[in-house]
Design a protein around this motif. Structure first.
Motif, PDB file in Angstrom:
ATOM      1  N   LYS A 172       0.832  -1.195   0.000  1.00 46.36           N
ATOM      2  CA  LYS A 172       0.000   0.000   0.000  1.00 46.36           C
ATOM      3  C   LYS A 172       0.874   1.254   0.000  1.00 46.36           C
ATOM      4  N   ARG A 173       2.026   1.148   0.636  1.00 47.65           N
ATOM      5  CA  ARG A 173       2.873   2.320   0.824  1.00 47.65           C
ATOM      6  C   ARG A 173       4.325   1.890   0.916  1.00 47.65           C
ATOM      7  N   ILE A 174       5.218   2.768   0.482  1.00 48.99           N
ATOM      8  CA  ILE A 174       6.653   2.511   0.543  1.00 48.99           C
ATOM      9  C   ILE A 174       7.313   3.621   1.359  1.00 48.99           C
ATOM     10  N   SER A 175       8.171   3.202   2.308  1.00 45.58           N
ATOM     11  CA  SER A 175       8.928   4.170   3.100  1.00 45.58           C
ATOM     12  C   SER A 175      10.407   3.822   3.023  1.00 45.58           C
ATOM     13  N   VAL A 176      11.235   4.817   3.308  1.00 45.86           N
ATOM     14  CA  VAL A 176      12.679   4.598   3.361  1.00 45.86           C
ATOM     15  C   VAL A 176      13.136   4.856   4.791  1.00 45.86           C
ATOM     16  N   ALA A 177      13.720   3.830   5.414  1.00 48.66           N
ATOM     17  CA  ALA A 177      14.196   3.945   6.791  1.00 48.66           C
ATOM     18  C   ALA A 177      15.484   4.769   6.836  1.00 48.66           C
ATOM     19  N   PRO A 178      15.844   5.294   8.031  1.00 45.33           N
ATOM     20  CA  PRO A 178      17.078   6.093   8.153  1.00 45.33           C
ATOM     21  C   PRO A 178      18.338   5.352   7.704  1.00 45.33           C
ATOM     22  N   ASN A 179      18.353   4.023   7.819  1.00 44.06           N
ATOM     23  CA  ASN A 179      19.533   3.261   7.387  1.00 44.06           C
ATOM     24  C   ASN A 179      19.517   2.945   5.892  1.00 44.06           C
ATOM     25  N   GLY A 180      18.498   3.425   5.188  1.00 44.67           N
ATOM     26  CA  GLY A 180      18.420   3.210   3.744  1.00 44.67           C
ATOM     27  C   GLY A 180      17.548   2.045   3.330  1.00 44.67           C
ATOM     28  N   ASP A 181      17.100   1.223   4.279  1.00 52.02           N
ATOM     29  CA  ASP A 181      16.229   0.096   3.942  1.00 52.02           C
ATOM     30  C   ASP A 181      14.879   0.596   3.436  1.00 52.02           C
ATOM     31  N   ILE A 182      14.381  -0.067   2.424  1.00 49.09           N
ATOM     32  CA  ILE A 182      13.028   0.208   1.939  1.00 49.09           C
ATOM     33  C   ILE A 182      12.052  -0.661   2.717  1.00 49.09           C
ATOM     34  N   LEU A 183      10.977  -0.038   3.213  1.00 47.50           N
ATOM     35  CA  LEU A 183       9.936  -0.736   3.960  1.00 47.50           C
ATOM     36  C   LEU A 183       8.670  -0.765   3.119  1.00 47.50           C
ATOM     37  N   LEU A 184       8.127  -1.942   2.897  1.00 46.53           N
ATOM     38  CA  LEU A 184       6.872  -2.102   2.173  1.00 46.53           C
ATOM     39  C   LEU A 184       5.760  -2.318   3.187  1.00 46.53           C
ATOM     40  N   ARG A 185       4.757  -1.474   3.116  1.00 47.65           N
ATOM     41  CA  ARG A 185       3.632  -1.557   4.056  1.00 47.65           C
ATOM     42  C   ARG A 185       2.420  -2.102   3.311  1.00 47.65           C
ATOM     43  N   PRO A 186       1.915  -3.263   3.737  1.00 50.42           N
ATOM     44  CA  PRO A 186       0.798  -3.886   3.009  1.00 50.42           C
ATOM     45  C   PRO A 186      -0.528  -3.200   3.295  1.00 50.42           C
ATOM     46  N   SER A 187      -1.502  -3.439   2.407  1.00 50.86           N
ATOM     47  CA  SER A 187      -2.827  -2.865   2.607  1.00 50.86           C
ATOM     48  C   SER A 187      -3.596  -3.593   3.700  1.00 50.86           C
ATOM     49  N   GLU A 188      -3.221  -4.829   3.981  1.00 52.02           N
ATOM     50  CA  GLU A 188      -3.861  -5.601   5.047  1.00 52.02           C
ATOM     51  C   GLU A 188      -2.781  -6.195   5.946  1.00 52.02           C
ATOM     52  N   GLY A 189      -3.079  -6.305   7.244  1.00 57.04           N
ATOM     53  CA  GLY A 189      -2.133  -6.892   8.178  1.00 57.04           C
ATOM     54  C   GLY A 189      -1.191  -5.863   8.772  1.00 57.04           C
ATOM     55  N   ARG A 190      -0.477  -6.274   9.815  1.00 54.82           N
ATOM     56  CA  ARG A 190       0.424  -5.371  10.525  1.00 54.82           C
ATOM     57  C   ARG A 190       1.852  -5.453  10.015  1.00 54.82           C
ATOM     58  N   GLU A 191       2.165  -6.490   9.266  1.00 55.80           N
ATOM     59  CA  GLU A 191       3.555  -6.696   8.857  1.00 55.80           C
ATOM     60  C   GLU A 191       4.098  -5.532   8.038  1.00 55.80           C
ATOM     61  N   LYS A 192       5.343  -5.212   8.299  1.00 54.85           N
ATOM     62  CA  LYS A 192       6.098  -4.311   7.440  1.00 54.85           C
ATOM     63  C   LYS A 192       7.248  -5.141   6.886  1.00 54.85           C
ATOM     64  N   PHE A 193       7.390  -5.148   5.571  1.00 56.76           N
ATOM     65  CA  PHE A 193       8.435  -5.948   4.945  1.00 56.76           C
ATOM     66  C   PHE A 193       9.695  -5.107   4.769  1.00 56.76           C
ATOM     67  N   VAL A 194      10.780  -5.578   5.370  1.00 59.87           N
ATOM     68  CA  VAL A 194      12.069  -4.911   5.229  1.00 59.87           C
ATOM     69  C   VAL A 194      12.703  -5.427   3.942  1.00 59.87           C
ATOM     70  N   PHE A 195      12.712  -4.578   2.925  1.00 56.46           N
ATOM     71  CA  PHE A 195      13.126  -4.992   1.590  1.00 56.46           C
ATOM     72  C   PHE A 195      14.607  -4.724   1.333  1.00 56.46           C
ATOM     73  N   GLY A 196      15.219  -3.870   2.153  1.00 55.76           N
ATOM     74  CA  GLY A 196      16.610  -3.499   1.919  1.00 55.76           C
ATOM     75  C   GLY A 196      16.732  -2.518   0.764  1.00 55.76           C
ATOM     76  N   ARG A 197      17.835  -2.569   0.056  1.00 54.56           N
ATOM     77  CA  ARG A 197      18.051  -1.697  -1.095  1.00 54.56           C
ATOM     78  C   ARG A 197      17.168  -2.135  -2.265  1.00 54.56           C
ATOM     79  N   PRO A 198      16.865  -1.228  -3.177  1.00 53.81           N
ATOM     80  CA  PRO A 198      16.018  -1.601  -4.325  1.00 53.81           C
ATOM     81  C   PRO A 198      16.815  -2.379  -5.374  1.00 53.81           C
ATOM     82  N   GLU A 199      17.144  -3.609  -5.049  1.00 52.84           N
ATOM     83  CA  GLU A 199      17.904  -4.491  -5.929  1.00 52.84           C
ATOM     84  C   GLU A 199      17.484  -5.933  -5.660  1.00 52.84           C
ATOM     85  N   ASN A 200      17.811  -6.828  -6.599  1.00 47.70           N
ATOM     86  CA  ASN A 200      17.378  -8.233  -6.485  1.00 47.70           C
ATOM     87  C   ASN A 200      15.876  -8.314  -6.207  1.00 47.70           C
TER      88      ASN A 200
END
Length: 263
Positions: A194-222
Protein backbone atom coordinates in the motif's frame (compact mmCIF):
# COMPACT_ATOMS: atom_id res chain seq x y z
CA UNK A 1 15.96 0.07 -80.81
CA UNK A 2 13.43 2.91 -81.01
CA UNK A 3 11.08 0.88 -78.81
CA UNK A 4 13.82 0.48 -76.19
CA UNK A 5 14.55 4.20 -76.37
CA UNK A 6 10.89 5.02 -75.68
CA UNK A 7 10.94 2.63 -72.72
CA UNK A 8 13.70 4.79 -71.25
CA UNK A 9 12.34 8.20 -72.27
CA UNK A 10 8.70 7.79 -71.20
CA UNK A 11 9.41 7.07 -67.50
CA UNK A 12 12.00 9.89 -67.50
CA UNK A 13 9.49 12.34 -68.99
CA UNK A 14 6.81 11.28 -66.47
CA UNK A 15 9.27 11.68 -63.57
CA UNK A 16 10.33 15.10 -64.84
CA UNK A 17 6.75 16.30 -65.17
CA UNK A 18 5.95 14.99 -61.68
CA UNK A 19 8.88 16.89 -60.19
CA UNK A 20 7.87 20.03 -62.07
CA UNK A 21 4.29 19.70 -60.79
CA UNK A 22 5.53 19.33 -57.20
CA UNK A 23 7.74 22.40 -57.55
CA UNK A 24 4.85 24.46 -58.99
CA UNK A 25 2.46 23.34 -56.25
CA UNK A 26 5.02 24.06 -53.54
CA UNK A 27 5.59 27.54 -54.99
CA UNK A 28 1.87 28.21 -55.05
CA UNK A 29 1.56 26.92 -51.50
CA UNK A 30 4.44 29.10 -50.31
CA UNK A 31 3.00 32.11 -52.12
CA UNK A 32 -0.35 31.46 -50.48
CA UNK A 33 1.26 31.10 -47.02
CA UNK A 34 2.71 34.59 -47.45
CA UNK A 35 -0.82 36.00 -47.70
CA UNK A 36 -2.40 33.98 -44.83
CA UNK A 37 -2.25 35.29 -41.26
CA UNK A 38 -2.65 33.26 -38.09
CA UNK A 39 -6.03 33.95 -36.52
CA UNK A 40 -6.45 31.08 -34.07
CA UNK A 41 -4.61 28.70 -31.71
CA UNK A 42 -5.90 25.14 -31.51
CA UNK A 43 -4.47 22.92 -28.74
CA UNK A 44 -4.82 19.16 -28.41
CA UNK A 45 -3.76 17.42 -25.17
CA UNK A 46 -3.21 13.87 -26.41
CA UNK A 47 -3.63 12.11 -23.06
CA UNK A 48 -6.04 14.44 -21.26
CA UNK A 49 -8.37 11.54 -20.43
CA UNK A 50 -5.80 9.93 -18.10
CA UNK A 51 -3.60 12.86 -17.05
CA UNK A 52 -4.45 16.40 -16.08
CA UNK A 53 -1.10 18.13 -15.63
CA UNK A 54 -1.39 20.42 -18.65
CA UNK A 55 -4.51 22.23 -19.84
CA UNK A 56 -5.22 24.12 -23.05
CA UNK A 57 -5.31 27.32 -21.04
CA UNK A 58 -1.82 26.53 -19.65
CA UNK A 59 -0.52 26.33 -23.21
CA UNK A 60 -2.12 29.62 -24.22
CA UNK A 61 -0.76 31.41 -21.15
CA UNK A 62 2.75 30.02 -21.70
CA UNK A 63 2.81 31.19 -25.33
CA UNK A 64 1.33 34.59 -24.50
CA UNK A 65 3.97 35.12 -21.81
CA UNK A 66 7.08 33.63 -23.44
CA UNK A 67 6.46 33.79 -27.19
CA UNK A 68 4.47 36.96 -27.59
CA UNK A 69 2.14 37.79 -30.47
CA UNK A 70 1.36 35.07 -32.98
CA UNK A 71 -2.24 35.93 -33.88
CA UNK A 72 -2.03 38.34 -36.81
CA UNK A 73 1.39 37.11 -37.92
CA UNK A 74 1.83 35.55 -41.34
CA UNK A 75 1.75 31.80 -40.79
CA UNK A 76 5.09 31.37 -42.58
CA UNK A 77 6.72 33.70 -40.01
CA UNK A 78 5.45 31.89 -36.88
CA UNK A 79 8.52 30.37 -35.21
CA UNK A 80 7.38 26.80 -34.64
CA UNK A 81 10.71 25.63 -33.17
CA UNK A 82 10.59 28.41 -30.58
CA UNK A 83 7.02 27.46 -29.65
CA UNK A 84 8.02 23.80 -29.19
CA UNK A 85 11.07 24.82 -27.13
CA UNK A 86 8.89 26.94 -24.81
CA UNK A 87 6.41 24.14 -24.25
CA UNK A 88 8.98 21.32 -23.99
CA UNK A 89 10.63 23.32 -21.21
CA UNK A 90 7.54 22.88 -19.03
CA UNK A 91 8.24 20.07 -16.58
CA UNK A 92 4.91 18.28 -17.13
CA UNK A 93 5.31 18.21 -20.93
CA UNK A 94 7.03 15.18 -22.42
CA UNK A 95 6.79 16.34 -26.03
CA UNK A 96 5.09 19.09 -28.02
CA UNK A 97 4.46 19.49 -31.73
CA UNK A 98 3.56 22.79 -33.42
CA UNK A 99 2.51 23.38 -37.01
CA UNK A 100 0.39 25.78 -39.07
CA UNK A 101 -2.21 25.10 -41.73
CA UNK A 102 -3.34 27.15 -44.72
CA UNK A 103 -6.61 28.04 -42.99
CA UNK A 104 -4.61 30.28 -40.63
CA UNK A 105 -4.60 28.03 -37.56
CA UNK A 106 -1.62 27.40 -35.31
CA UNK A 107 -1.90 23.82 -34.07
CA UNK A 108 -0.19 22.57 -30.90
CA UNK A 109 -0.24 18.94 -29.78
CA UNK A 110 0.93 18.07 -26.27
CA UNK A 111 1.99 14.73 -24.79
CA UNK A 112 2.20 14.95 -21.00
CA UNK A 113 4.90 13.46 -18.81
CA UNK A 114 3.41 10.53 -16.87
CA UNK A 115 4.65 10.01 -13.30
CA UNK A 116 5.24 6.54 -11.90
CA UNK A 117 6.09 7.61 -8.33
CA UNK A 118 5.44 10.54 -6.01
CA UNK A 119 8.00 11.37 -3.35
CA UNK A 120 6.42 12.95 -0.28
CA UNK A 121 8.54 15.53 1.52
CA UNK A 122 6.58 17.20 4.31
CA UNK A 123 3.59 18.89 2.69
CA UNK A 124 5.28 18.89 -0.71
CA UNK A 125 7.49 16.66 -2.79
CA UNK A 126 8.03 15.80 -6.45
CA UNK A 127 7.34 13.19 -9.12
CA UNK A 128 9.53 10.93 -11.24
CA UNK A 129 8.58 9.20 -14.48
CA UNK A 130 9.63 5.71 -15.60
CA UNK A 131 12.84 7.10 -17.15
CA UNK A 132 13.93 8.62 -13.84
CA UNK A 133 13.09 12.21 -14.86
CA UNK A 134 12.23 14.22 -11.75
CA UNK A 135 9.69 17.06 -11.96
CA UNK A 136 7.68 19.19 -9.49
CA UNK A 137 4.19 18.54 -8.22
CA UNK A 138 1.62 20.41 -10.31
CA UNK A 139 -0.72 22.99 -8.78
CA UNK A 140 -4.33 21.86 -8.68
CA UNK A 141 -3.60 18.29 -9.74
CA UNK A 142 -2.63 15.12 -7.90
CA UNK A 143 -1.63 11.94 -9.68
CA UNK A 144 -2.67 8.75 -7.90
CA UNK A 145 0.58 6.85 -8.19
CA UNK A 146 2.74 4.99 -5.69
CA UNK A 147 3.91 7.28 -2.87
CA UNK A 148 7.32 7.05 -1.20
CA UNK A 149 8.19 8.86 2.04
CA UNK A 150 10.86 8.75 4.72
CA UNK A 151 14.62 9.30 4.33
CA UNK A 152 14.69 9.52 0.54
CA UNK A 153 18.34 9.52 -0.67
CA UNK A 154 17.83 12.08 -3.44
CA UNK A 155 19.02 15.69 -3.53
CA UNK A 156 16.17 17.60 -5.15
CA UNK A 157 15.78 21.36 -4.81
CA UNK A 158 12.29 22.92 -4.96
CA UNK A 159 11.16 23.27 -8.58
CA UNK A 160 13.92 21.02 -9.93
CA UNK A 161 13.34 19.05 -13.11
CA UNK A 162 15.73 16.59 -14.67
CA UNK A 163 17.62 13.40 -13.77
CA UNK A 164 18.90 12.61 -10.28
CA UNK A 165 22.08 14.54 -9.48
CA UNK A 166 24.66 11.77 -9.03
CA UNK A 167 25.30 8.33 -10.47
CA UNK A 168 24.57 6.80 -7.04
CA UNK A 169 21.23 8.62 -6.81
CA UNK A 170 20.28 7.68 -10.38
CA UNK A 171 21.05 4.02 -9.67
CA UNK A 172 18.90 4.09 -6.53
CA UNK A 173 16.03 5.82 -8.31
CA UNK A 174 16.02 3.38 -11.25
CA UNK A 175 16.10 0.47 -8.77
CA UNK A 176 13.07 1.93 -6.98
CA UNK A 177 11.26 2.39 -10.30
CA UNK A 178 11.95 -1.26 -11.15
CA UNK A 179 10.51 -2.21 -7.75
CA UNK A 180 7.34 -0.18 -8.41
CA UNK A 181 6.95 -1.63 -11.91
CA UNK A 182 7.28 -5.13 -10.45
CA UNK A 183 4.53 -4.35 -7.94
CA UNK A 184 2.24 -2.91 -10.63
CA UNK A 185 2.71 -5.90 -12.94
CA UNK A 186 1.15 -8.39 -10.51
CA UNK A 187 -2.32 -8.16 -8.90
CA UNK A 188 -1.20 -10.00 -5.74
CA UNK A 189 1.77 -7.71 -5.25
CA UNK A 190 -0.53 -4.72 -5.62
CA UNK A 191 -2.50 -6.09 -2.67
CA UNK A 192 0.64 -6.60 -0.62
CA UNK A 193 1.98 -3.07 -0.99
CA UNK A 194 0.00 0.00 0.00
CA UNK A 195 2.87 2.32 0.82
CA UNK A 196 6.65 2.51 0.54
CA UNK A 197 8.93 4.17 3.10
CA UNK A 198 12.68 4.60 3.36
CA UNK A 199 14.20 3.94 6.79
CA UNK A 200 17.08 6.09 8.15
CA UNK A 201 19.53 3.26 7.39
CA UNK A 202 18.42 3.21 3.74
CA UNK A 203 16.23 0.10 3.94
CA UNK A 204 13.03 0.21 1.94
CA UNK A 205 9.94 -0.74 3.96
CA UNK A 206 6.87 -2.10 2.17
CA UNK A 207 3.63 -1.56 4.06
CA UNK A 208 0.80 -3.89 3.01
CA UNK A 209 -2.83 -2.87 2.61
CA UNK A 210 -3.86 -5.60 5.05
CA UNK A 211 -2.13 -6.89 8.18
CA UNK A 212 0.42 -5.37 10.52
CA UNK A 213 3.55 -6.70 8.86
CA UNK A 214 6.10 -4.31 7.44
CA UNK A 215 8.44 -5.95 4.95
CA UNK A 216 12.07 -4.91 5.23
CA UNK A 217 13.13 -4.99 1.59
CA UNK A 218 16.61 -3.50 1.92
CA UNK A 219 18.05 -1.70 -1.09
CA UNK A 220 16.02 -1.60 -4.33
CA UNK A 221 17.90 -4.49 -5.93
CA UNK A 222 17.38 -8.23 -6.49
CA UNK A 223 13.71 -7.34 -6.68
CA UNK A 224 12.31 -10.64 -8.00
CA UNK A 225 14.25 -12.73 -5.49
CA UNK A 226 12.96 -10.68 -2.57
CA UNK A 227 9.36 -10.80 -3.81
CA UNK A 228 9.74 -14.56 -4.08
CA UNK A 229 10.48 -14.60 -0.34
CA UNK A 230 7.42 -12.47 0.37
CA UNK A 231 5.38 -15.03 -1.55
CA UNK A 232 6.92 -17.79 0.57
CA UNK A 233 6.03 -15.85 3.72
CA UNK A 234 2.36 -15.60 2.76
CA UNK A 235 2.28 -19.21 1.59
CA UNK A 236 4.15 -21.03 4.37
CA UNK A 237 4.68 -18.78 7.41
CA UNK A 238 1.69 -16.46 7.77
CA UNK A 239 -0.91 -19.29 7.76
CA UNK A 240 0.74 -20.89 10.83
CA UNK A 241 0.23 -17.81 13.03
CA UNK A 242 -2.66 -15.60 14.00
CA UNK A 243 -3.20 -12.44 12.00
CA UNK A 244 -0.88 -9.64 13.11
CA UNK A 245 1.53 -12.00 14.91
CA UNK A 246 4.58 -10.52 13.18
CA UNK A 247 5.37 -6.81 12.94
CA UNK A 248 8.46 -7.00 10.69
CA UNK A 249 9.36 -9.50 8.00
CA UNK A 250 12.92 -9.08 6.74
CA UNK A 251 13.53 -10.40 3.21
CA UNK A 252 16.69 -8.49 2.35
CA UNK A 253 19.18 -11.26 3.19
CA UNK A 254 20.01 -14.16 0.90
CA UNK A 255 18.49 -17.51 1.80
CA UNK A 256 16.48 -16.46 4.83
CA UNK A 257 13.32 -14.76 6.03
CA UNK A 258 13.57 -13.12 9.45
CA UNK A 259 10.29 -12.48 11.25
CA UNK A 260 9.92 -10.29 14.34
CA UNK A 261 7.00 -10.96 16.64
CA UNK A 262 4.86 -8.19 18.05
CA UNK A 263 5.94 -6.98 21.47
Amino acid sequence: MIRNLWRILVPAIILGLSILLIVVLNKKSNDHRRTVTCHKLEVVIADSATLGFVTKEDVRKALDKEYGVYVGQRIDSVNLKKIEAILDNRSAVLKSEAYTTLDGILHVRIIQREPIVRFKIGDGGYYADEKGFIFPLQDGYKSYVCTVDGDIPLTVAPGYKGPAKTLKERKWLMGLIQLIQTIQSDKDRKKWVKRISVAPNGDILLRPSEGREKFVFGRPENVERKFGKIEDYYKYIAPTKEKGHYTYVNVKYNGQIICREKE
